[in-house]
Design a protein around this motif. Sequence first.
Motif, PDB file in Angstrom:
ATOM      1  N   VAL A  34       0.835  -1.202   0.000  1.00  0.00           N
ATOM      2  CA  VAL A  34       0.000   0.000   0.000  1.00  0.00           C
ATOM      3  C   VAL A  34       0.871   1.254   0.000  1.00  0.00           C
ATOM      4  CG1 VAL A  34      -1.773   1.290   1.250  1.00  0.00           C
ATOM      5  CG2 VAL A  34      -1.844  -1.226   1.215  1.00  0.00           C
ATOM      6  N   ARG A  35       0.548   2.159  -0.879  1.00  0.00           N
ATOM      7  CA  ARG A  35       1.203   3.462  -0.897  1.00  0.00           C
ATOM      8  C   ARG A  35       0.296   4.540  -0.306  1.00  0.00           C
ATOM      9  NH1 ARG A  35       4.830   0.585  -1.240  1.00  0.00           N
ATOM     10  NH2 ARG A  35       6.334   0.360  -2.939  1.00  0.00           N
ATOM     11  N   ALA A  36      -1.021   4.386  -0.476  1.00  0.00           N
ATOM     12  CA  ALA A  36      -1.980   5.332   0.097  1.00  0.00           C
ATOM     13  C   ALA A  36      -3.323   4.635   0.241  1.00  0.00           C
ATOM     14  CB  ALA A  36      -2.117   6.577  -0.771  1.00  0.00           C
ATOM     15  N   ALA A  37      -4.101   5.060   1.235  1.00  0.00           N
ATOM     16  CA  ALA A  37      -5.429   4.491   1.489  1.00  0.00           C
ATOM     17  C   ALA A  37      -6.438   5.620   1.601  1.00  0.00           C
ATOM     18  CB  ALA A  37      -5.428   3.666   2.769  1.00  0.00           C
ATOM     19  N   ALA A  67      -7.569   1.720  -1.672  1.00  0.00           N
ATOM     20  CA  ALA A  67      -6.114   1.878  -1.603  1.00  0.00           C
ATOM     21  C   ALA A  67      -5.522   1.936  -3.000  1.00  0.00           C
ATOM     22  CB  ALA A  67      -5.484   0.719  -0.827  1.00  0.00           C
ATOM     23  N   SER A  68      -4.305   2.430  -3.052  1.00  0.00           N
ATOM     24  CA  SER A  68      -3.469   2.360  -4.248  1.00  0.00           C
ATOM     25  C   SER A  68      -2.125   1.812  -3.830  1.00  0.00           C
ATOM     26  CB  SER A  68      -3.301   3.748  -4.872  1.00  0.00           C
ATOM     27  OG  SER A  68      -2.617   4.610  -3.974  1.00  0.00           O
ATOM     28  N   GLY A  69      -1.429   1.188  -4.774  1.00  0.00           N
ATOM     29  CA  GLY A  69      -0.133   0.647  -4.426  1.00  0.00           C
ATOM     30  C   GLY A  69       0.467  -0.182  -5.543  1.00  0.00           C
ATOM     31  N   VAL A  70       1.455  -0.976  -5.176  1.00  0.00           N
ATOM     32  CA  VAL A  70       2.218  -1.780  -6.133  1.00  0.00           C
ATOM     33  C   VAL A  70       1.893  -3.252  -5.915  1.00  0.00           C
ATOM     34  CG1 VAL A  70       4.506  -2.361  -6.987  1.00  0.00           C
ATOM     35  CG2 VAL A  70       4.052  -0.050  -6.101  1.00  0.00           C
ATOM     36  N   VAL A  71       1.434  -3.924  -6.953  1.00  0.00           N
ATOM     37  CA  VAL A  71       1.083  -5.341  -6.851  1.00  0.00           C
ATOM     38  C   VAL A  71       2.325  -6.155  -6.479  1.00  0.00           C
ATOM     39  CG1 VAL A  71       0.251  -7.379  -8.106  1.00  0.00           C
ATOM     40  CG2 VAL A  71      -0.789  -5.129  -8.522  1.00  0.00           C
ATOM     41  N   ASP A  72       2.205  -7.004  -5.426  1.00  0.00           N
ATOM     42  CA  ASP A  72       3.332  -7.876  -5.081  1.00  0.00           C
ATOM     43  C   ASP A  72       2.919  -9.337  -4.922  1.00  0.00           C
ATOM     44  OD1 ASP A  72       2.158  -7.891  -2.565  1.00  0.00           O
ATOM     45  OD2 ASP A  72       4.065  -7.614  -1.514  1.00  0.00           O
ATOM     46  N   PHE A  88      -5.049   0.804  -8.392  1.00  0.00           N
ATOM     47  CA  PHE A  88      -5.901   1.345  -7.331  1.00  0.00           C
ATOM     48  C   PHE A  88      -7.183   0.539  -7.321  1.00  0.00           C
ATOM     49  CE2 PHE A  88      -7.548   3.127 -11.046  1.00  0.00           C
ATOM     50  CZ  PHE A  88      -8.588   4.021 -10.853  1.00  0.00           C
ATOM     51  N   GLY A  89      -7.820   0.430  -6.164  1.00  0.00           N
ATOM     52  CA  GLY A  89      -9.016  -0.388  -6.117  1.00  0.00           C
ATOM     53  C   GLY A  89      -9.584  -0.497  -4.724  1.00  0.00           C
ATOM     54  N   GLU A  90     -10.429  -1.519  -4.564  1.00  0.00           N
ATOM     55  CA  GLU A  90     -11.169  -1.701  -3.316  1.00  0.00           C
ATOM     56  C   GLU A  90     -10.915  -3.097  -2.763  1.00  0.00           C
ATOM     57  OE1 GLU A  90     -15.771  -2.167  -2.519  1.00  0.00           O
ATOM     58  OE2 GLU A  90     -15.286  -0.040  -2.855  1.00  0.00           O
ATOM     59  N   GLY A  91     -10.758  -3.159  -1.453  1.00  0.00           N
ATOM     60  CA  GLY A  91     -10.529  -4.437  -0.793  1.00  0.00           C
ATOM     61  C   GLY A  91     -10.949  -4.355   0.657  1.00  0.00           C
ATOM     62  N   SER A  92     -10.079  -4.784   1.540  1.00  0.00           N
ATOM     63  CA  SER A  92     -10.392  -4.743   2.969  1.00  0.00           C
ATOM     64  C   SER A  92      -9.132  -4.424   3.762  1.00  0.00           C
ATOM     65  CB  SER A  92     -10.966  -6.090   3.432  1.00  0.00           C
ATOM     66  OG  SER A  92     -10.046  -7.144   3.198  1.00  0.00           O
TER      67      SER A  92
END
Length: 297
Positions: A34-37, A67-72, A88-92
Amino acid sequence: MKRVSFAEFGGPDVLRLVDAEEPHAGPGQVRIAVRAAGVNPVDWRIREGQILKAHPIELPSGVGLDASGVVDEVGQGVEGVEVGDHVFGEGSNTYAEFAVLSAWARMPEGLTFEEAAGYPSVVETALRIIHEVSVEAGQTLLVSGASGGVGSAVLQIARHRGIRVIGTAGAANQDYLRGLGALATTYGEGWVERVRRLGHVDAALDLAGSGVIRELVELTGYPQKVISIADLAAPEFGVRFSGVAGSVPEALAEAVGLISRGKLRIPVEKSYTLAEAVAAHIDSQTGHTRGRRVLVV
């Protein structure tokens, strides 16, 4: 890893920054660093225990949907995305160093991680309630509490669809609303007459939950032409409370298109660290937001 969590329902002070096990991507999911939420009103409504039917949880629980971030990590069956992609997207439980997303899209070119984190739930909500209130091109939509994230998205999407928009917000945000193409007026004493002077209202959205449902029904003439995302008492007036998300992947795809064409831009009003999640929730509940608030990881 670090994540924001709460062990009991209550005010912002129940939030804690704790050590937690890293989540992992299951089938149909991706994990991101996560880079930002995004900080959304639904986050603190869940924290308070207001909307457990729509968002059932077990305590202790993490916080955050966007959140947005880098897929790992890429889960089984997932195609079209690779480790290292910026999404960027939606999760928990997105107020964390790592989070699992169930819906995502590649970040549009030109967006920062902070900006991107503010879009997913906001755009899904805006698209959903514009559809649910059945407002069409050439008609007028009244948006109560229009300067926040959802309001900012509603105004721009509605104007793009040829819908005339009237927005209410505080005095400091009048120019902001006008810059998004709305006819703007302040809330407070006399606001109904100020709206009437701006023209006939075909449909209305309550985004702030400030106790104006009765007046919105009066202005539109029909409770079926009013939707609220913020006032749990709305059904008492025959007004629909909209709290269950539709298709997030479809909303993200439309958001990418609008952003890429310069038709949608939601500013980040303020950023916080994970350790400042309490302050972020306090500010979010105070209202008067212009655009979005996000946590930077």
